[in-house]
Scaffold this active site. Structure first.
Site, PDB file in Angstrom:
ATOM      1  N   ASP A 149      78.863  16.898  29.616  1.00 52.38           N
ATOM      2  CA  ASP A 149      77.989  18.013  29.985  1.00 52.38           C
ATOM      3  C   ASP A 149      77.033  18.322  28.831  1.00 52.38           C
ATOM      4  OD1 ASP A 149      77.143  20.637  31.218  1.00 52.38           O
ATOM      5  OD2 ASP A 149      78.820  20.203  32.535  1.00 52.38           O
ATOM      6  N   HIS A 211      76.130  25.615  30.134  1.00 52.40           N
ATOM      7  CA  HIS A 211      76.673  24.882  31.277  1.00 52.40           C
ATOM      8  C   HIS A 211      77.973  24.156  30.915  1.00 52.40           C
ATOM      9  CE1 HIS A 211      76.630  21.792  34.536  1.00 52.40           C
ATOM     10  NE2 HIS A 211      75.957  22.703  35.213  1.00 52.40           N
ATOM     11  N   SER A 546      78.291  22.591  40.259  1.00 50.71           N
ATOM     12  CA  SER A 546      78.739  22.402  38.869  1.00 50.71           C
ATOM     13  C   SER A 546      79.991  23.204  38.582  1.00 50.71           C
ATOM     14  CB  SER A 546      77.646  22.846  37.895  1.00 50.71           C
ATOM     15  OG  SER A 546      76.649  21.889  37.757  1.00 50.71           O
TER      16      SER A 546
END
Length: 760
Positions: A149, A211, A546
């Site tokens: 990520d 994220h 996600s």
């Protein structure tokens, strides 16, 4: 600021120009660009590395000597698979593609990021025992989840290592240092951290996007009491497997992810010794590549061969069909759902009427603080169309008429994001925004300190009627409050990408669904939009597939911790055949339009990790199945042999035969009414009591005739694997896709298999 308004206007116009003229853009064949050269399996195994010199020699054979500076590798794949990425011209790439040792050569793509009450919801509200997962955590210390990520924020309380034992001796990874990241940032919880932009002096494993931190903590964050986002969603935050280890691989920035770098991260993760790889990343469905030009599909294929499960997000391009990505059968593909919590932001009109909207804002407005209320198209700038003004396009509003007012904006055009509209109104001096959204209200926008709410079409029409009914319309927008025990939940998120797969409809995708709307998890401490008197929050609320993906990664780690000998396909099967298709009102799961959801939206249903511990039967999808898939898809014997390093001879190639690989769901792309019945074969392995008898129960739509032979499976000490056949006849079925299920039942288990059959 006027410059910001002009910049946004130019940016928006440029995006439209690019979209309309992209088909006319050509790039010279002589310009070198990054390419990925995939050369199949590493015959020497994970520990037998392929020397870089092998790949440099290959480059030397096709790059002119006068350009010797380009004889260099961007990435070198040498552990689980063989290959490299380098700067090549199109003609050089074509020349390499013809090399006997090369499987495929493709331009390095840029992939997208697909962006915890959720675990309590999965455990209790869907009929599971409260805190059941936590009772098993003592056994999950040795499970390692590799999160590929945007990096990691190691100071988050979700990554503390109190009470966690020694790092497993099989771990071979590293904690890479950088200017802002030390080896001491890793611990017994965060056991590894890598980054790949080493030429950048600011390169680091540290997450500057949030994220990666959010997904990692969702999968395996430790238990953190009194977690919240500035008081919202207050409770206990934890990952699906709080005692599992985390290894972070920073392959992405906020702008996207290089395919070549993703491949390198997968190769490293396999070499390092992870058990599960979690990837909340994928192509846009508009630029989807076939499997041997898809870096995630390539890397995941070799991970599966090494016994490492790869879990991926399905994409955020719903509610349109044929938008699901990461659809290779060896990838576990996850759709997104909501949980039983929502964030309500109420608009109160001058006439006293209140309308409940959705959104996150920390404004200090009250019912007694009223401002003038205007509709975007009524405060248009000169030489601007009403359509642009109603949607609050950059440059479309008269700032003098907007300043000091609450503005209503429509959301007819998806090219303009909610964030951009908020920035436009803030720059114009507006006091707040009411967004009218005709499609859905399931992913609340975080507007920070700016008063914001998003209402549906019906509420929006009532607010617009109020404006026309009075000379001086006023309104206020109240700060966000949390709605608990929200019903129905789960529902399929509107943004969650839908099947069927555009590459092959004979594999049902997505596979499963998991929470992906308004998920509270660890985040980077942002400096903007911090409420007055508050410190930057260490947690954030995010939505997207996600967020759904690491829920499944955490659940898979939990199952692996209890059933250490199970293969990735067994764990996948257990989570699929025990998934639920009912919500917290004990009714069938619906989508965001309030229709009963189908398998192209939610896969086989919402994961149920505790039930998956004891599935009764599992479908083992082995390497032979995947080889057959590649054969049926149409790849050559030569390429498949390079991928598998085995003497493969493909049976006859036909995409219809893909339906027959031993998958935990069934999909048939084409069943003609007048043809004879289509027969599908499946094999189940008993992982329950040695002596067990299962009876088949079929639920099929009217007109589709489904028969199971045999309809009784009898297992004993000497019989633990049984093959059966399912025939489908569509003589009287309605045209289009027909959905149903086959369930094998004994006295303890419900082994649920979903099917999707398209009748012509």
């Amino acid at each position: 600021m006027e410059w910001l308004l002009q910049f946004l206007h130019l940016l928006f116009l440029a995006s439209l120009l690019i979209c309309s003229s992209s088909s006319n853009i050509t790039i010279s064949d002589q310009i070198a660009k990054p390419y990925v050269v995939y050369m199949g399996s590493n015959i020497n195994g994970v520990d037998g590395q392929i020397p870089e010199s092998v790949h440099l020699d290959l480059l030397s054979s096709i790059i002119p000597s006068e350009e010797s500076e380009r004889i260099a590798l961007i990435h070198h794949y040498s552990h689980a698979f063989n290959g490299f990425s380098a700067m090549l011209t199109q003609s050089e790439a074509s020349a390499l593609a013809g090399n006997d040792g090369v499987v495929s050569v493709f331009e390095d793509p840029i992939l997208e990021l697909h962006t915890t009450r959720s675990w309590d919801f999965l455990e209790s509200d869907l009929g599971m025992r409260p805190h059941g997962i936590l009772k098993h955590q003592h056994s999950s210390n040795d499970i390692i989840i590799g999160v590929i990520d945007t990096g990691i924020w190691p100071e988050s309380p979700s990554f503390k290592d109190e009470g966690i034992g020694k790092i497993p001796s099989r771990w071979k990874g590293v904690c890479m240092e950088a200017h802002d990241f030390k080896k001491s940032n890793c611990n017994r919880k965060l056991i590894g951290a890598r980054y790949y932009n080493k030429k950048d002096p600011k390169g680091s494993p540290r997450d500057f996007n949030g994220h990666g931190t959010h997904t990692a903590s969702t999968a395996a964050g430790v238990i953190v009491n009194n977690a919240s986002y500035y008081g919202l969603a207050k409770g206990t935050a934890r990952g699906g497997s709080p005692s599992a280890r985390i290894a972070a691989y920073k392959a992405c920035s906020g702008e996207g992810c290089s395919g070549g770098t993703l491949l390198k991260a997968i190769d490293d993760a396999i070499k390092d010794g992870v058990d599960i790889i979690s990837i909340s990343i994928g192509f846009s469905s508009e630029f989807l590549s076939e499997y041997l030009s898809d870096p995630i599909a390539i890397g995941a294929f070799h991970a599966e061969q090494r016994g490492v499960m790869v879990v991926c997000s399905a994409g955020n391009e719903g509610p349109d069909h044929y938008t699901v990505v990461n659809t290779a059968p060896w990838i576990f593909t996850v759709a997104a759902s909501n949980i039983d919590r929502n964030f309500q932001s109420t608009v109160v009109l001058g006439n006293g009427k209140a309308y409940k909207g959705v959104g996150i804002n920390f404004s200090n407005l009250t019912r007694s603080t009223m401002f003038s209320l205007v509709f975007g198209e009524d405060v248009a700038a000169k030489k601007t169309t009403k359509s642009e003004a109603r949607n609050c396009y950059p440059g479309s509003l008269d700032n003098k008429k907007v300043a000091g007012k609450i503005v209503i904006c429509a959301n007819d055009d998806q090219n303009l994001t909610r964030k951009m509209k908020k920035l436009i109104l803030q720059d114009a001096g507006a006091m707040g925004m009411i967004l009218i959204e005709k499609e859905h209200l399931d992913a609340p926008f975080d507007a920070g300190l700016f008063p914001f709410t998003e209402v549906g079409n019906l509420e929006g029409l009532q607010i617009l009627k109020y404006i026309k009914s009075t000379k001086k319309p006023t309104a206020t927008i109240l700060p966000t409050t949390v709605v608990s025990r929200y019903r129905p939940a789960p529902i399929v998120a509107s943004f969650s990408s839908r099947g069927p797969s555009s590459l092959t409809e004979n594999i049902l995708k997505p596979d499963v669904m998991a929470p992906g709307v308004s998920i509270l998890a660890a985040f980077i401490p942002e400096k903007e939009n911090v409420p007055i008197g508050k410190k930057p929050s260490m947690f954030g609320i995010q939505s997207g597939t996600s967020m759904a993906c690491p829920h499944v990664s955490g659940a898979a780690a939990f199952i692996k911790s209890v059933h250490g000998g199970w293969s990735p396909s067994m764990i996948k099967s257990a989570l699929m055949t025990t998934a639920t298709t009912y919500n917290n009102m004990r009714k069938p799961v619906t989508n965001s339009s309030n229709y009963i959801s189908n398998p192209h939206e939610m896969g086989v249903g919402e994961i149920n990790p505790l039930k998956a511990l004891n599935p009764g039967l599992v479908f083992e999808t082995n390497v032979k199945d995947y080889i057959n898939f590649l054969c049926y898809f149409g790849y050559s014997n030569k390429d498949i042999r390079k991928m598998c390093k085995t003497n493969v001879t493909c049976p006859r190639a036909s995409k219809s035969l893909i339906s027959n690989i031993n998958y935990p769901s069934i999909s048939i792309e084409k069943l003609k009414r007048k043809q004879k019945a289509k027969v599908i074969t499946r094999t189940v392995t008993n992982v329950g009591s040695l002596n067990a008898t299962y009876i088949a129960k079929v639920h099929a739509p009217e007109g589709l005739v489904v028969k199971v032979i045999p309809n009784k499976l009898v297992f004993s000490e000497s019989v633990q694997r049984i093959t059966y056949k399912v025939s489908f006849s569509g003589n009287k079925a309605r045209g289009g896709y027909n959905f149903g299920s086959l369930t094998w039942l004994d006295r303890r288990h419900y082994v649920h298999t979903v099917f999707a059959v398209q009748v012509e």
